[in-house]
Design a protein around this motif. Structure first.
Motif, mmCIF file in Angstrom:
data_model
loop_
_atom_site.group_PDB
_atom_site.id
_atom_site.type_symbol
_atom_site.label_atom_id
_atom_site.label_comp_id
_atom_site.label_asym_id
_atom_site.label_seq_id
_atom_site.Cartn_x
_atom_site.Cartn_y
_atom_site.Cartn_z
ATOM 1 N N UNK A 100 90.344 -42.194 3.118
ATOM 2 C CA UNK A 100 91.581 -42.059 2.731
ATOM 3 C C UNK A 100 92.013 -42.967 1.501
ATOM 4 N N UNK A 101 91.321 -44.074 1.489
ATOM 5 C CA UNK A 101 91.600 -45.078 0.350
ATOM 6 C C UNK A 101 90.700 -44.555 -0.804
ATOM 7 N N UNK A 102 89.484 -43.980 -0.378
ATOM 8 C CA UNK A 102 88.502 -43.387 -1.552
ATOM 9 C C UNK A 102 89.255 -42.249 -2.460
ATOM 10 N N UNK A 103 89.819 -41.433 -1.536
ATOM 11 C CA UNK A 103 90.730 -40.424 -2.256
ATOM 12 C C UNK A 103 91.828 -40.744 -3.057
ATOM 13 N N UNK A 104 92.454 -41.994 -2.777
ATOM 14 C CA UNK A 104 93.473 -42.391 -3.625
ATOM 15 C C UNK A 104 92.647 -42.997 -4.972
ATOM 16 N N UNK A 105 91.554 -43.646 -4.745
ATOM 17 C CA UNK A 105 90.781 -44.063 -6.082
ATOM 18 C C UNK A 105 90.436 -42.920 -6.817
ATOM 19 N N UNK A 126 81.187 -45.310 -1.262
ATOM 20 C CA UNK A 126 81.219 -46.577 -0.492
ATOM 21 C C UNK A 126 79.826 -46.878 0.041
ATOM 22 N N UNK A 127 79.285 -47.790 -0.069
ATOM 23 C CA UNK A 127 78.085 -48.207 0.558
ATOM 24 C C UNK A 127 77.802 -49.453 1.175
ATOM 25 N N UNK A 128 76.653 -49.554 1.875
ATOM 26 C CA UNK A 128 76.214 -50.743 2.744
ATOM 27 C C UNK A 128 75.000 -51.191 2.318
ATOM 28 N N UNK A 129 74.460 -52.356 2.404
ATOM 29 C CA UNK A 129 73.068 -52.751 1.940
ATOM 30 C C UNK A 129 72.159 -52.546 3.265
ATOM 31 N N UNK A 130 71.043 -51.973 2.495
ATOM 32 C CA UNK A 130 69.958 -51.503 3.799
ATOM 33 C C UNK A 130 68.593 -52.030 3.195
ATOM 34 N N UNK A 131 68.229 -53.277 3.450
ATOM 35 C CA UNK A 131 67.071 -53.746 2.910
ATOM 36 C C UNK A 131 67.511 -54.027 1.334
ATOM 37 N N UNK A 132 66.720 -53.653 0.237
ATOM 38 C CA UNK A 132 66.744 -53.737 -0.707
ATOM 39 C C UNK A 132 67.482 -52.701 -1.386
ATOM 40 N N UNK A 133 68.016 -51.672 -0.570
ATOM 41 C CA UNK A 133 68.572 -50.419 -1.058
ATOM 42 C C UNK A 133 70.188 -50.301 -0.643
ATOM 43 N N UNK A 134 70.897 -49.682 -1.516
ATOM 44 C CA UNK A 134 72.227 -49.084 -0.944
ATOM 45 C C UNK A 134 72.079 -47.802 -0.247
ATOM 46 N N UNK A 135 72.854 -47.787 0.759
ATOM 47 C CA UNK A 135 72.778 -46.678 1.577
ATOM 48 C C UNK A 135 74.295 -46.162 1.557
ATOM 49 N N UNK A 136 74.547 -45.108 0.844
ATOM 50 C CA UNK A 136 75.795 -44.380 0.672
ATOM 51 C C UNK A 136 76.355 -43.709 1.944
ATOM 52 N N UNK A 137 77.445 -44.274 2.474
ATOM 53 C CA UNK A 137 77.902 -43.688 3.693
ATOM 54 C C UNK A 137 79.411 -43.081 3.729
ATOM 55 N N UNK A 138 79.930 -42.970 2.532
ATOM 56 C CA UNK A 138 81.051 -42.216 2.107
ATOM 57 C C UNK A 138 81.218 -42.084 0.595
ATOM 58 N N UNK A 139 81.955 -40.869 0.280
ATOM 59 C CA UNK A 139 81.941 -40.508 -1.018
ATOM 60 C C UNK A 139 83.107 -39.646 -1.349
ATOM 61 N N UNK A 140 83.580 -39.478 -2.569
ATOM 62 C CA UNK A 140 84.756 -38.347 -2.801
ATOM 63 C C UNK A 140 84.293 -38.017 -4.151
ATOM 64 N N UNK A 141 84.233 -36.773 -4.391
ATOM 65 C CA UNK A 141 83.622 -36.338 -5.766
ATOM 66 C C UNK A 141 85.048 -36.289 -6.831
ATOM 67 N N UNK A 142 84.605 -36.632 -8.032
ATOM 68 C CA UNK A 142 85.634 -36.113 -9.185
ATOM 69 C C UNK A 142 85.989 -34.750 -9.187
#
Length: 254
Positions: A88-93, A103-119
């Motif tokens: 819901x916050x992502x949609x506001x952005x 929105x992502x978290x750190x997975x070893x040396x990588x970003x793991x993307x776990x939520x998104x909202x398209x332009x």
């Protein structure tokens, strides 16, 4: 002393992770080659996963892909982790900036993307939840790395910094200087370091004094006017305050 991974369990997860990144599926032979394992050892695991519907075969082919039972696990994580509230916050952005938010978290040396909202714009960043990218090459990754000490970052990239484009930072000293700026309240940014013609801004998200995730906005370079950048940074700071408050109140499982 760290315990060794259970080999059989690790093999199951290797199969699932490998297929999750194969949009067209993989044959057993391709899977064996990708994992460096004999087909004879993979077949009973794949067969069991298929029987339990964690994997499925494309109709009329021998190609395996992720099955519906995997969706059940993902949905349970989404419900229990607090992702619904974050979405819901992502949609506001996105509504404020008209650009893609991730929105992502750190997975070893990588970003793991776990939520998104398209332009809503016709020309925009193309990505998907579940993607992984080297953290050093992305703004969101730098925001996440800012939660580590310099010694931890050096250890994470002991074999060098991965390169995605000609502009990717591959000098550890340069990266550490940027991380210091982020730790001191700066906004992480990158321009064409992960994708040509794309810029990105990001902020780390804290819970209990530690970085647990990060939020970013990605913009095609031709839309990067100063007013747009200021709007993005303002939107990110508002979202950061909201998500961090939610994280404390709702005890996110991320």
């Amino acid at each position: 002393m760290a315990q060794e991974l259970h080999r059989a369990t690790a093999r199951v997860l290797d199969i699932l992770e490998c297929l999750s990144n194969a949009s067209e599926g993989m044959t057993l032979t391709e899977l064996a080659q990708a994992l460096g394992a004999p087909k004879s050892s993979l077949f009973p695991i794949v067969h069991t996963l298929q029987q339990r519907q964690y994997l499925q075969q494309f109709p009329g082919t021998s190609r395996y892909t992720i099955g519906p039972s995997s969706l059940v696990l993902g949905s349970a994580y989404t419900f229990n982790s607090g992702i619904v509230a974050i979405t819901d916050v992502i949609k506001q952005v996105v509504a404020a900036s008209q650009e893609t938010c991730q929105f992502g978290i750190l997975d070893q040396g990588n970003v793991l993307y776990i939520a998104k909202e398209d332009s809503p714009e016709a020309i925009r960043m193309i990505s998907r939840v579940g993607n992984r990218l080297p953290a050093n090459a992305t703004a969101i990754g730098k925001a996440l790395l800012s939660g580590l000490t310099n010694a931890e970052v050096r250890a994470l990239y002991a074999n060098g910094l991965p390169r995605l484009t000609a502009r990717t930072i591959t000098d550890i000293g340069t990266l550490l200087n940027q991380l210091d700026d982020i730790r001191n309240g700066g906004i992480a940014c990158e321009q064409e370091e992960s994708t040509p013609q794309l810029a990105c801004w990001a902020l780390p998200l804290y819970r209990g004094g530690k970085v647990f995730a990060a939020l970013s906005v990605s913009v095609p370079l031709f839309r990067c006017q100063s007013g747009k950048i200021e709007l993005i940074c303002q939107s990110l700071r508002r979202a950061k305050a909201t998500i961090e408050q939610l994280a404390e109140l709702q005890s996110f499982g991320i």
